[in-house]
Design a protein around this motif. Structure first.
Motif, PDB file in Angstrom:
ATOM      1  N   SER A 158     -16.709  -0.166  12.575  1.00 16.82           N
ATOM      2  CA  SER A 158     -17.232  -1.452  12.148  1.00 16.82           C
ATOM      3  C   SER A 158     -16.569  -1.888  10.857  1.00 16.82           C
ATOM      4  O   SER A 158     -15.961  -1.113  10.149  1.00 16.82           O
ATOM      5  CB  SER A 158     -18.750  -1.359  11.950  1.00 16.82           C
ATOM      6  N   THR A 159     -16.708  -3.183  10.549  1.00 17.99           N
ATOM      7  CA  THR A 159     -16.128  -3.718   9.317  1.00 17.99           C
ATOM      8  C   THR A 159     -16.747  -3.065   8.101  1.00 17.99           C
ATOM      9  O   THR A 159     -16.075  -2.754   7.125  1.00 17.99           O
ATOM     10  CB  THR A 159     -16.322  -5.244   9.261  1.00 17.99           C
ATOM     11  N   LYS A 160     -18.069  -2.838   8.153  1.00 20.62           N
ATOM     12  CA  LYS A 160     -18.745  -2.186   7.027  1.00 20.62           C
ATOM     13  C   LYS A 160     -18.189  -0.787   6.797  1.00 20.62           C
ATOM     14  O   LYS A 160     -17.886  -0.384   5.677  1.00 20.62           O
ATOM     15  CB  LYS A 160     -20.251  -2.128   7.285  1.00 20.62           C
ATOM     16  N   ASN A 161     -18.061  -0.007   7.877  1.00 18.14           N
ATOM     17  CA  ASN A 161     -17.535   1.341   7.757  1.00 18.14           C
ATOM     18  C   ASN A 161     -16.095   1.344   7.290  1.00 18.14           C
ATOM     19  O   ASN A 161     -15.655   2.243   6.584  1.00 18.14           O
ATOM     20  CB  ASN A 161     -17.645   2.072   9.096  1.00 18.14           C
ATOM     21  N   HIS A 162     -15.353   0.343   7.718  1.00 18.51           N
ATOM     22  CA  HIS A 162     -13.940   0.275   7.361  1.00 18.51           C
ATOM     23  C   HIS A 162     -13.765   0.198   5.845  1.00 18.51           C
ATOM     24  O   HIS A 162     -12.877   0.829   5.280  1.00 18.51           O
ATOM     25  CB  HIS A 162     -13.293  -0.929   8.032  1.00 18.51           C
ATOM     26  N   HIS A 163     -14.593  -0.596   5.177  1.00 18.81           N
ATOM     27  CA  HIS A 163     -14.502  -0.723   3.722  1.00 18.81           C
ATOM     28  C   HIS A 163     -14.716   0.621   3.037  1.00 18.81           C
ATOM     29  O   HIS A 163     -14.178   0.857   1.955  1.00 18.81           O
ATOM     30  CB  HIS A 163     -15.535  -1.730   3.214  1.00 18.81           C
ATOM     31  N   LEU A 164     -15.491   1.487   3.633  1.00 16.19           N
ATOM     32  CA  LEU A 164     -15.781   2.783   3.045  1.00 16.19           C
ATOM     33  C   LEU A 164     -14.768   3.833   3.456  1.00 16.19           C
ATOM     34  O   LEU A 164     -14.294   4.616   2.628  1.00 16.19           O
ATOM     35  CB  LEU A 164     -17.193   3.234   3.444  1.00 16.19           C
ATOM     36  N   LYS A 165     -14.405   3.852   4.732  1.00 12.22           N
ATOM     37  CA  LYS A 165     -13.577   4.941   5.258  1.00 12.22           C
ATOM     38  C   LYS A 165     -12.086   4.695   5.082  1.00 12.22           C
ATOM     39  O   LYS A 165     -11.306   5.639   5.048  1.00 12.22           O
ATOM     40  CB  LYS A 165     -13.904   5.167   6.729  1.00 12.22           C
ATOM     41  N   SER A 166     -11.665   3.440   4.981  1.00 16.48           N
ATOM     42  CA  SER A 166     -10.258   3.148   4.752  1.00 16.48           C
ATOM     43  C   SER A 166      -9.920   3.412   3.289  1.00 16.48           C
ATOM     44  O   SER A 166     -10.455   2.769   2.383  1.00 16.48           O
ATOM     45  CB  SER A 166      -9.950   1.688   5.103  1.00 16.48           C
ATOM     46  N   LEU A 167      -9.036   4.360   3.055  1.00 19.59           N
ATOM     47  CA  LEU A 167      -8.739   4.761   1.678  1.00 19.59           C
ATOM     48  C   LEU A 167      -8.018   3.671   0.901  1.00 19.59           C
ATOM     49  O   LEU A 167      -8.072   3.645  -0.327  1.00 19.59           O
ATOM     50  CB  LEU A 167      -7.907   6.048   1.685  1.00 19.59           C
ATOM     51  N   ALA A 168      -7.324   2.791   1.593  1.00 18.54           N
ATOM     52  CA  ALA A 168      -6.639   1.694   0.905  1.00 18.54           C
ATOM     53  C   ALA A 168      -7.623   0.712   0.283  1.00 18.54           C
ATOM     54  O   ALA A 168      -7.233  -0.116  -0.541  1.00 18.54           O
ATOM     55  CB  ALA A 168      -5.710   0.956   1.879  1.00 18.54           C
ATOM     56  N   HIS A 169      -8.904   0.779   0.675  1.00 18.88           N
ATOM     57  CA  HIS A 169      -9.935  -0.113   0.133  1.00 18.88           C
ATOM     58  C   HIS A 169     -10.733   0.542  -0.989  1.00 18.88           C
ATOM     59  O   HIS A 169     -11.683  -0.058  -1.488  1.00 18.88           O
ATOM     60  CB  HIS A 169     -10.902  -0.538   1.253  1.00 18.88           C
ATOM     61  N   SER A 170     -10.362   1.751  -1.399  1.00 16.56           N
ATOM     62  CA  SER A 170     -11.124   2.457  -2.431  1.00 16.56           C
ATOM     63  C   SER A 170     -10.698   1.982  -3.817  1.00 16.56           C
ATOM     64  O   SER A 170      -9.510   2.028  -4.146  1.00 16.56           O
ATOM     65  CB  SER A 170     -10.894   3.971  -2.315  1.00 16.56           C
ATOM     66  N   PHE A 187      -3.126   6.223  -1.874  1.00 17.57           N
ATOM     67  CA  PHE A 187      -2.948   6.122  -0.425  1.00 17.57           C
ATOM     68  C   PHE A 187      -2.380   4.767  -0.020  1.00 17.57           C
ATOM     69  O   PHE A 187      -1.671   4.671   0.991  1.00 17.57           O
ATOM     70  CB  PHE A 187      -4.267   6.387   0.295  1.00 17.57           C
ATOM     71  N   SER A 188      -2.655   3.711  -0.784  1.00 22.57           N
ATOM     72  CA  SER A 188      -2.073   2.416  -0.479  1.00 22.57           C
ATOM     73  C   SER A 188      -0.559   2.460  -0.645  1.00 22.57           C
ATOM     74  O   SER A 188       0.191   1.916   0.178  1.00 22.57           O
ATOM     75  CB  SER A 188      -2.671   1.341  -1.391  1.00 22.57           C
ATOM     76  N   ILE A 189      -0.099   3.111  -1.710  1.00 24.54           N
ATOM     77  CA  ILE A 189       1.345   3.257  -1.917  1.00 24.54           C
ATOM     78  C   ILE A 189       1.941   4.231  -0.901  1.00 24.54           C
ATOM     79  O   ILE A 189       3.034   4.004  -0.357  1.00 24.54           O
ATOM     80  CB  ILE A 189       1.622   3.733  -3.357  1.00 24.54           C
ATOM     81  N   LEU A 190       1.200   5.329  -0.618  1.00 23.49           N
ATOM     82  CA  LEU A 190       1.687   6.293   0.371  1.00 23.49           C
ATOM     83  C   LEU A 190       1.858   5.644   1.741  1.00 23.49           C
ATOM     84  O   LEU A 190       2.851   5.912   2.453  1.00 23.49           O
ATOM     85  CB  LEU A 190       0.712   7.473   0.455  1.00 23.49           C
ATOM     86  N   ASN A 191       0.917   4.784   2.132  1.00 25.68           N
ATOM     87  CA  ASN A 191       1.013   4.113   3.426  1.00 25.68           C
ATOM     88  C   ASN A 191       2.238   3.209   3.510  1.00 25.68           C
ATOM     89  O   ASN A 191       2.785   2.995   4.591  1.00 25.68           O
ATOM     90  CB  ASN A 191      -0.253   3.291   3.690  1.00 25.68           C
ATOM     91  N   GLN A 192       2.667   2.664   2.347  1.00 24.37           N
ATOM     92  CA  GLN A 192       3.871   1.846   2.328  1.00 24.37           C
ATOM     93  C   GLN A 192       5.101   2.670   2.702  1.00 24.37           C
ATOM     94  O   GLN A 192       5.959   2.226   3.466  1.00 24.37           O
ATOM     95  CB  GLN A 192       4.064   1.238   0.940  1.00 24.37           C
ATOM     96  N   PHE A 193       5.198   3.871   2.156  1.00 23.75           N
ATOM     97  CA  PHE A 193       6.388   4.701   2.368  1.00 23.75           C
ATOM     98  C   PHE A 193       6.368   5.403   3.728  1.00 23.75           C
ATOM     99  O   PHE A 193       7.426   5.750   4.245  1.00 23.75           O
ATOM    100  CB  PHE A 193       6.506   5.741   1.253  1.00 23.75           C
ATOM    101  N   THR A 194       5.181   5.629   4.279  1.00 27.75           N
ATOM    102  CA  THR A 194       5.093   6.382   5.539  1.00 27.75           C
ATOM    103  C   THR A 194       4.721   5.508   6.732  1.00 27.75           C
ATOM    104  O   THR A 194       4.660   6.011   7.856  1.00 27.75           O
ATOM    105  CB  THR A 194       4.048   7.503   5.400  1.00 27.75           C
TER     106      THR A 194
END
Length: 328
Positions: A2-14, A22-29
């Motif tokens: 769900s959108t609510k869970n995504h805000h919590l579980k997605s590390l790029a939103h922390s 993790f936001s920078i790591l996701n860029q490189f990988t």
């Protein structure tokens, strides 16, 4: 998810260093990273399709090292900005961005806590609590009583030391080096946490979700940090970086004071005095006998307006037992 869970579980939103990393790591990988069921899940995607379903801001993707760093930072920042007031797809208030480091509760996939007719792990309960509105906006609200408690104790401590103990104002500035102030802060925040925990336990009705919803996690975090700091100070454990920063601050203060004193110096007058003394030294070095030296020194005293502490010749004065040196 769900959108609510995504805000919590997605590390790029922390909204903390973990989210930025993790936001920078996701860029490189070319991946997306999530916490779920106590595990770190990484999904490979060349176009960030997984995040496309949940985003409110168009994701940026760099094509070289510097661009990837910059885009990773901007994506992290824009995620927080777009989610801080709640998801655009949520009804009503909606869950906003999570509290800093709150996502780490997703690693706590253990425990057997009663919630209604079911038992859940700590990670599941943390998710439900977040979905009920336990986000960064609620965290700011919870910080108000903690700040008021801290400031009121420091204010009363400063007033007592200034008016009752008659300490100088410079010694009445609250800091961690005052033992009595540290203990007062621990007891003050401990009392706040005790009342908060009792209120949450009574009003939750045995439901763990309601219990954590009523619990002021900011106050408890503040209490733990105060206790740990006191233990470090009492046991002699210190942080070298913090000590170095405090030392640098003292050196900077001393340099500022020294510079302010230098600014008050009349450099032109100092230059003239230095030139005069240099000429005087040169003349003394050219003197061949004691009489010439005495004449030169008497002349210099006269030019400088310095009165001799005796009258007549120095040898005659020294032979007079009743003679006294009189300095003016």
């Amino acid at each position: 998810m769900s959108t609510k869970n995504h805000h919590l579980k997605s590390l790029a939103h922390s909204p903390d260093p973990i989210g930025l990393f993790f936001s920078i790591l996701n860029q490189f990988t070319s991946t997306s990273s999530f916490f779920s069921n106590g595990k770190l899940i990484t999904i490979e995607t060349e176009s960030f399709d997984v995040q496309e379903n949940f985003r409110d801001w168009p994701l940026l993707q760099g094509h070289n090292f510097a661009a990837k760093l910059f885009c990773g930072f901007l994506n992290w920042l824009f995620h927080i900005m777009s989610d801080v007031a709640g998801s655009s797809g949520a009804i009503g208030r909606g869950s906003g961005v999570a509290l800093p480091f709150y996502e780490l509760f997703q690693l706590c996939d253990f425990g057997n806590l009663q919630v209604g007719q079911y038992r859940n792990t700590i990670a599941t309960i943390a998710t439900k609590v977040f979905e009920e509105g336990y986000d960064a906006r609620f965290g700011l609200t919870m910080s108000i009583p903690v700040i008021l408690c801290d400031l009121s104790i420091k204010l009363l401590w400063a007033i007592k030391h200034y008016f009752y103990n008659k300490r100088p104002l410079s010694e009445c500035i609250p800091n961690k080096w005052h033992d009595d102030l540290r203990i007062m802060l621990i007891f003050g925040d401990g009392t706040l946490c005790l009342m908060d925990g009792a209120d949450a336990a009574i009003r939750s009705g045995g439901n763990w979700v309601n219990f954590f919803l009523r619990l002021n996690i900011i106050a408890w975090f503040r209490l733990v940090s105060l206790v740990l700091r006191e233990i470090c100070i009492r046991t002699g454990i210190s942080f070298p970086v913090q000590k170095q920063l405090e030392t640098n601050a003292k050196v900077n203060d001393a340099l500022k004071l020294y510079l302010s004193e230098l600014e008050q110096i009349d450099f032109e007058a100092f230059r003239k005095e230095t030139e005069h003394y240099n000429r005087m030294i040169t003349q003394i070095e050219r003197v061949d006998n004691e009489n010439e030296l005495n004449i030169l020194l008497k002349l210099e005293c006269k030019l400088q307006g310095i009165s001799l502490p005796y009258e007549g010749e120095f040898n005659d004065f020294m032979q007079d037992r009743n003679g006294k040196l009189v300095f003016q």
